[in-house]
Design an enzyme around this catalytic site. Sequence first.
Site, PDB file in Angstrom:
ATOM      1  CB  SER A 127      38.365  38.960  61.790  1.00  0.00           C
ATOM      2  OG  SER A 127      39.258  39.835  61.144  1.00  0.00           O
ATOM      3  CD  GLU A 129      40.393  43.822  58.270  1.00  0.00           C
ATOM      4  OE1 GLU A 129      39.647  44.572  57.620  1.00  0.00           O
ATOM      5  OE2 GLU A 129      41.586  44.078  58.464  1.00  0.00           O
ATOM      6  CE1 TYR A 151      36.079  38.113  56.626  1.00  0.00           C
ATOM      7  CE2 TYR A 151      37.247  39.871  57.774  1.00  0.00           C
ATOM      8  CZ  TYR A 151      37.003  38.530  57.575  1.00  0.00           C
ATOM      9  OH  TYR A 151      37.676  37.599  58.335  1.00  0.00           O
TER      10      TYR A 151
END
Length: 326
Positions: A127, A129, A151
């Site tokens: 990801s 992120e 996460y």
Amino acid sequence: MPTALITGITGQDGAYLAQLLLDKGYEVVGMMRRSASSDVVGERLRWLGVLDRVRLIEGNLIDLSSLLRILHDVKPDEVYNLAAQSFVATSWQQPLLTGSVTGLGAANVLEALRLVRPQARFYQASSSEMYGRVQAPRQSETTPFYPRSPYAVAKLYAHWMTINYRESFGLHASSGILFNHESPLRGIEFVTRKVTDAVARIKLGLARELPLGNLDAQRDWGHARDYVRAMWLMLQQDAPGDYVVATGRAVSIREMVRIAFACVGLEADDFVRLRQDLLRPAEVDFLEGDATKARTQLGWAPTVTLEDMLAEMVEADLARHRARMG
Ligand code: NDP
Ligand code: GDR
């Protein structure tokens, strides 16, 4: 006929990937976790008209024995690990579960693969992120990571485990660093779908306002249907690798909300309410991906603009609410 195993088949990407692989002639097996609401968990697959064409098999990412059994029984040629606790905000409320599923869960799949089915090709859903507090104005495969949520930390562990198993055991293991991608099948808790659902309800007189958190963050949004094609392309390469998948255009939440309301002729400012409790403990302010490697090596390019995608999502939410109203 090649066989693909998809973990997370009941999620947004799982459904679109299943459809893509079925269209390509694959046998598609999906791992599903046990649920008390098993009659509704296949909703996205049903929406795409593919529920009857996939084989669903029970298992859980945090139960290594279930993964070993499934790989032994299914003997897949390709394994797509899409399952995760994927909602960033929840990862501060349930950091250990997020670590177990999103981080260690991926290691479980890799370990099962190494032991039972090392010849299978593997895809890890990494990801954007992971870039968190970004270390470069546009993020590519060589940009250093700086995760900003439990996460993202869990995803980073899974990302490096994928690379480590590739380098240690010669697995054909690839990691797709995908930037945000959305669709009418996006979970309702994510900001685009939360917005398009609210736009539809407000337009139909079912709601009067839309509570939101940080409107200043910027994201690089694409369409899930385009992004699952990149996953498949990665596994068709002779050599495994890591690829950024993104559109290269960053847009603020504020602007995205404006575009979505404009789809039905409304002004966002009349309905948006700022709510402090929707702010995150640490924010990812800006993401804009450089997908040059995917373009040149995979021949991949996005085909859907943010404007067209939001229009499609608003239409789908209007249709859903109209159907419920009868
Ligand atoms: P979703 O949240 O829609 O789907 C997640 C899937 O994981 C669901 O099928 C869910 O099952 C399943 N799952 C959760 N926990 C477990 C578990 N313990 N065992 C087995 N299955 C489990 O995610 P998306 O489809 O949006 O994303 C797919 C993957 O890509 C995720 O790993 C996500 O983190 C990652 N990603 C997503 C991006 C995006 O913008 N969408 C961008 C970058 C990465 P259930 O239906 O039962 O809840
Ligand atoms: P993100 O997606 O955290 O980028 O993770 P999300 O849509 O949840 O948030 C995007 C940005 O919008 C801001 N925001 C809000 N977000 C939500 N959900 N709800 C709100 O009310 C709201 N108001 C403002 C957030 O603060 C954030 O800046 C998604 C997931 O799919 C991950 O699994 C994936 O890895 C990344 O995208 C890439």
